[in-house]
Design an enzyme around this catalytic site. Structure first.
Site, PDB file in Angstrom:
ATOM      1  N   SER A  54      -2.749 -29.675  11.117  1.00  0.00           N
ATOM      2  CA  SER A  54      -4.136 -29.608  10.672  1.00  0.00           C
ATOM      3  C   SER A  54      -5.091 -30.321  11.618  1.00  0.00           C
ATOM      4  O   SER A  54      -6.219 -29.884  11.812  1.00  0.00           O
ATOM      5  CB  SER A  54      -4.288 -30.230   9.280  1.00  0.00           C
ATOM      6  OG  SER A  54      -3.308 -29.730   8.410  1.00  0.00           O
ATOM      7  N   GLU A 103      -0.581 -43.191   5.565  1.00  0.00           N
ATOM      8  CA  GLU A 103      -1.640 -43.492   6.532  1.00  0.00           C
ATOM      9  C   GLU A 103      -1.782 -44.984   6.831  1.00  0.00           C
ATOM     10  O   GLU A 103      -1.982 -45.384   7.986  1.00  0.00           O
ATOM     11  CB  GLU A 103      -2.977 -42.935   6.039  1.00  0.00           C
ATOM     12  CG  GLU A 103      -3.020 -41.409   5.900  1.00  0.00           C
ATOM     13  CD  GLU A 103      -2.359 -40.880   4.631  1.00  0.00           C
ATOM     14  OE1 GLU A 103      -1.986 -41.679   3.750  1.00  0.00           O
ATOM     15  OE2 GLU A 103      -2.206 -39.650   4.515  1.00  0.00           O
ATOM     16  N   PHE A 115      -8.925 -40.371   4.730  1.00  0.00           N
ATOM     17  CA  PHE A 115      -7.766 -41.266   4.751  1.00  0.00           C
ATOM     18  C   PHE A 115      -7.889 -42.291   5.884  1.00  0.00           C
ATOM     19  O   PHE A 115      -7.553 -43.457   5.714  1.00  0.00           O
ATOM     20  CB  PHE A 115      -6.472 -40.463   4.872  1.00  0.00           C
ATOM     21  CG  PHE A 115      -6.427 -39.285   3.926  1.00  0.00           C
ATOM     22  CD1 PHE A 115      -6.885 -39.419   2.622  1.00  0.00           C
ATOM     23  CD2 PHE A 115      -5.985 -38.033   4.342  1.00  0.00           C
ATOM     24  CE1 PHE A 115      -6.884 -38.340   1.743  1.00  0.00           C
ATOM     25  CE2 PHE A 115      -5.978 -36.945   3.466  1.00  0.00           C
ATOM     26  CZ  PHE A 115      -6.427 -37.106   2.169  1.00  0.00           C
ATOM     27  N   HIS A 173     -11.866 -33.347   9.646  1.00  0.00           N
ATOM     28  CA  HIS A 173     -12.275 -32.898   8.302  1.00  0.00           C
ATOM     29  C   HIS A 173     -13.291 -33.855   7.668  1.00  0.00           C
ATOM     30  O   HIS A 173     -13.252 -34.150   6.477  1.00  0.00           O
ATOM     31  CB  HIS A 173     -11.056 -32.741   7.383  1.00  0.00           C
ATOM     32  CG  HIS A 173     -10.076 -31.679   7.848  1.00  0.00           C
ATOM     33  ND1 HIS A 173      -9.419 -31.743   9.051  1.00  0.00           N
ATOM     34  CD2 HIS A 173      -9.665 -30.534   7.265  1.00  0.00           C
ATOM     35  CE1 HIS A 173      -8.640 -30.691   9.188  1.00  0.00           C
ATOM     36  NE2 HIS A 173      -8.774 -29.928   8.123  1.00  0.00           N
TER      37      HIS A 173
HETATM   38  C1  LIG Z   1      -3.250 -39.275   1.197  1.00  0.00           C
HETATM   39  C2  LIG Z   1      -3.138 -37.883   1.685  1.00  0.00           C
HETATM   40  N1  LIG Z   1      -2.690 -37.658   2.932  1.00  0.00           N
HETATM   41  C3  LIG Z   1      -2.631 -36.403   3.407  1.00  0.00           C
HETATM   42  C4  LIG Z   1      -3.016 -35.344   2.640  1.00  0.00           C
HETATM   43  C5  LIG Z   1      -3.000 -33.944   3.202  1.00  0.00           C
HETATM   44  N2  LIG Z   1      -1.944 -33.172   2.593  1.00  0.00           N
HETATM   45  C6  LIG Z   1      -2.168 -32.325   1.569  1.00  0.00           C
HETATM   46  S1  LIG Z   1      -0.794 -31.620   0.987  1.00  0.00           S
HETATM   47  C7  LIG Z   1       0.162 -32.400   2.153  1.00  0.00           C
HETATM   48  C8  LIG Z   1       1.637 -32.209   2.226  1.00  0.00           C
HETATM   49  C9  LIG Z   1       2.189 -31.926   0.919  1.00  0.00           C
HETATM   50  O1  LIG Z   1       3.583 -31.905   0.898  1.00  0.00           O
HETATM   51  P1  LIG Z   1       4.251 -32.423  -0.414  1.00  0.00           P
HETATM   52  O2  LIG Z   1       3.586 -33.708  -0.768  1.00  0.00           O
HETATM   53  O3  LIG Z   1       5.703 -32.478  -0.278  1.00  0.00           O
HETATM   54  O4  LIG Z   1       3.811 -31.338  -1.488  1.00  0.00           O
HETATM   55  P2  LIG Z   1       4.409 -29.899  -1.811  1.00  0.00           P
HETATM   56  O5  LIG Z   1       5.508 -29.598  -0.867  1.00  0.00           O
HETATM   57  O6  LIG Z   1       4.875 -29.980  -3.208  1.00  0.00           O
HETATM   58  O7  LIG Z   1       3.266 -28.953  -1.678  1.00  0.00           O
HETATM   59  C10 LIG Z   1      -0.626 -33.206   2.959  1.00  0.00           C
HETATM   60  C11 LIG Z   1      -0.132 -34.027   4.064  1.00  0.00           C
HETATM   61  C12 LIG Z   1      -3.468 -35.616   1.340  1.00  0.00           C
HETATM   62  N3  LIG Z   1      -3.877 -34.652   0.516  1.00  0.00           N
HETATM   63  N4  LIG Z   1      -3.507 -36.892   0.874  1.00  0.00           N
END
Ligand SMILES: Cc1ncc(C[n+]2csc(CCOP(=O)(O)OP(=O)(O)O)c2C)c(N)n1
Lengths: 276, 335
Positions: free
Chosen positions: B45, B66, B91, B117
């Site tokens: 991203s 983070e 973040f 972002h």
């Molecule tokens: C604190 C934070 N860091 C980064 C993100 C960006 N982000 C959104 S979803 C995601 C990865 C999601 O993977 P997972 O937590 O395993 O969820 P799933 O596989 O169930 O979709 C990230 C890094 C966020 N939303 N919040």
């Protein structure tokens, strides 16, 4: 105890319908968090359609069970359930992600009826949910709190602060589930920041862990009931799931964490869900 | 020895802003083995993942963690490295605020934060993913250099400049779908030096980030109405270019600021401080997110709502031109 054939079919049909809606809403909204919305569907359906005390006509009912989707990016899958239950008119979901609608990608408690926490910044929901459970305990309320975590989210340090606190404060009036689909955004969790053995980690922190196949409704329901019956320790259900579950070309593909669908791809996804 | 950019980004037209940043960082990494790249499950991203492909041994993905990453970055400086840390602004600046202040800035750690972002650029994601407070937070941290590039090309310049700069830096970019201001890298860009994009004597628009392009368009429209609008690209919020602000005060006496940030604490506040401390009279209007939580929605819609698109800036220029204010015989001898 296995579900009756009838009950199993009721929940399985619902889960199928919700997955179809996830695909349809994504097609209209221009994009959505498909992978994680599809992996969380079976246990979220079991919670909402079998166990949770909620009232779509009275979303802020004081004695309702609280349900916190700490993996806030699963908002697409959460909203489709809330719409189906009638928390708001289901067709409003066509405006998911759109300017002026109730729904951003991450559901906002201040906007969407039925949502108990504004999540999206990962790991916030866990502490908020535990706080709700602690509040209920202190106030002598018997509502239950459900908290849904993603596995990638467990890489955040504050998750483990919450795990310690949950054990310390003996929060047995909540049920936590981690959607262990083994993928986050950049790829497999074990290649990015390894979590295994995740169940043993929660246990070492004083929780009871129940490991299940998160797509087997019998196992899901047994685990949810065992968690409700537990009186000694907080319970973490580690639900082994498949990211993108049900859509063949999305399963286990991190690139489908978030994506858009044109009408042709949406048709293929629906066909896959319908087993064609 | 300063590195700077000595080559061109050939396929820039086909790359988004963040990809250009990823590409530039990768090239800088070719030349400087002290550069490290770090992210928290956002390699794809933020596009810092481009660096990973070329220099896997100097790339670290911390998973979704983070604050831990920010602490690691501080610690790795001890061995002489220059960590470049990339995650979403919400973040990087808010979740990690204390780590940035104490572990990075206070301890004079040479960490470069590239926050993506930002503002309302990730509009549909909602409040959890908007970040309209980061400039205020970062500006209040002593020793921090705070930069808001106007587009991908400025991001490329800023990335090279912050690597050369000794000290903590916060570079704030969008989601990368913003249209470019420049056509290539053939322009001068220096930390702390505003760029005058349009000369004018009636009013000055001081903008940063995606608002710069909109300010230029608004100025061009106003010119057709007979107004001479100066446009300053104030890409460095801290240290702010006081000379450029004061020149605007003295030459035009009317200033509009535009930023994709709360009007409290960001560019507008930085400009207001300079104006207020000068004791010189000037009408000042701050455009941005008006101390509210922005609704969610498409970034263009939100920019329109917050009046930081060309329409909003044009309208505000007209309003400010109508404002009457005390003006004595000789401006020059004030205070
Ligand atoms: C604190 C934070 N860091 C980064 C993100 C960006 N982000 C959104 S979803 C995601 C990865 C999601 O993977 P997972 O937590 O395993 O969820 P799933 O596989 O169930 O979709 C990230 C890094 C966020 N939303 N919040």
């Amino acid at each position: 105890m296995p579900l009756s054939a009838e009950e199993h079919k009721r929940l399985a049909d619902k889960a199928k319908h919700i997955r179809e809606r996830i695909v349809e809403v994504t097609e209209r909204s221009g994009g959505g968090h498909l992978g994680g919305s599809l992996s969380q569907t079976d246990f979220l359906v079991a919670i909402y359609y079998k166990y949770a005390k909620v009232d779509p006509k009275n979303p802020r009912w004081e004695d309702r069970d609280r349900i916190v989707l700490s993996k806030g990016h699963g908002g697409l899958g959460h909203a489709t359930i809330l719409g189906d239950l009638g928390f708001f008119p289901d067709p409003e979901l066509d405006k998911f992600n759109k300017t002026g609608s109730k729904f951003g990608m991450h559901l906002d408690r201040m906007k969407v009826p039925g949502v108990d926490a504004s999540t999206g910044s990962l790991a916030h929901g866990f502490a908020i949910g535990l706080g709700m459970a602690m509040g209920a305990k202190l106030a002598g309320k018997d509502w239950h709190t459900y908290i849904v975590l993603s596995d990638g989210e467990c890489q955040e340090g504050t998750i483990w602060e919450g795990v310690m606190a949950g054990a310390m404060f003996k929060l047995t009036n909540c049920t936590c589930i981690v959607d262990r689909n083994r993928m986050s955004l950049d790829g497999p969790t074990e290649e990015i920041m390894a979590l295994d053995p995740l169940d043993k980690k929660f246990e070492a922190f004083g929780w009871r862990t129940i490991v299940i196949d998160g797509h087997d409704l019998n196992q899901v329901c047994d685990a949810l009931e065992a968690a409700r019956a537990e009186t000694e320790k907080p319970v973490m259900i580690v639900a082994n799931t498949v990211k993108g579950k049900g859509v063949d070309f999305m399963e286990d593909q991190p690139k489908w964490h978030y994506g858009g669908l044109d009408s042709e791809m949406a048709a293929r996804a629906l066909a896959s869900l319908r087993g064609k | 020895m300063p590195i700077g950019i000595t080559w061109t980004v050939d396929d820039a037209d086909t790359m988004t802003a963040n990809e250009i940043y990823g590409e530039v960082l990768t090239r800088l990494g070719d030349e400087n083995p002290r550069i490290l790249a770090m992210t928290a499950d956002l390699a794809g991203s933020t596009k810092i993942g481009k660096f990973q492909k070329k220099h896997p041994e100097r790339f670290f993905n911390f998973g979704i963690a983070e604050t831990n990453m920010m602490g690691f970055a501080s610690g790795m400086c001890e061995a002489g490295f220059i960590p470049v840390v990339s995650t979403f602004a919400a973040f990087a600046a808010l979740r990690c605020a204390e780590h940035v202040r104490t572990d990075v800035a206070y301890n004079r750690r040479n960490v470069k934060i590239i926050a993506t972002h930002s503002g309302t650029s990730f509009g549909p994601a909602g409040t959890t993913h908007h970040c309209t407070e980061d400039l205020a937070v970062m500006r209040a941290i002593a020793t921090m250099t705070v930069i808001v590039p106007a587009d991908a090309y400025e991001t490329a310049k800023a990335t090279a400049a912050v690597i050369d700069h000794d000290g903590p830096c916060y570079v704030r970019i969008g989601r990368s779908f913003e249209p470019p201001l420049w056509k290539d890298l053939n322009f001068d860009w220096e930390i702390g030096k505003a760029i005058t994009l349009r000369e004018g004597t009636d009013i000055t628009v001081i903008a940063c980030g995606p608002s710069v392009l909109h300010a230029v368009e608004a100025a061009d429209r106003a010119e057709r109405q007979g107004l001479k609008v100066r446009v300053l690209d104030m890409h460095t919020i801290k240290p702010i270019d006081r000379d450029a602000v004061m020149a605007a005060v003295m030459d035009t006496r009317r200033i509009v600021t535009a930023e994709d940030h709360n009007i409290v604490g960001g560019l507008g506040s930085a400009v207001a401080e300079v104006v207020a401390e000068s004791g010189k009279g000037c009408v000042l209007r701050k455009l941005g997110v008006a101390d509210v939580f922005s609704p969610h929605g498409a970034p263009e819609d939100l920019q329109h709502l917050h009046k930081i698109d060309a329409d909003g800036i044009e309208e505000t220029i007209a309003e400010v031109m109508k404002m009457d204010f005390e003006q004595d015989e000789d401006w020059e001898d004030e205070v």
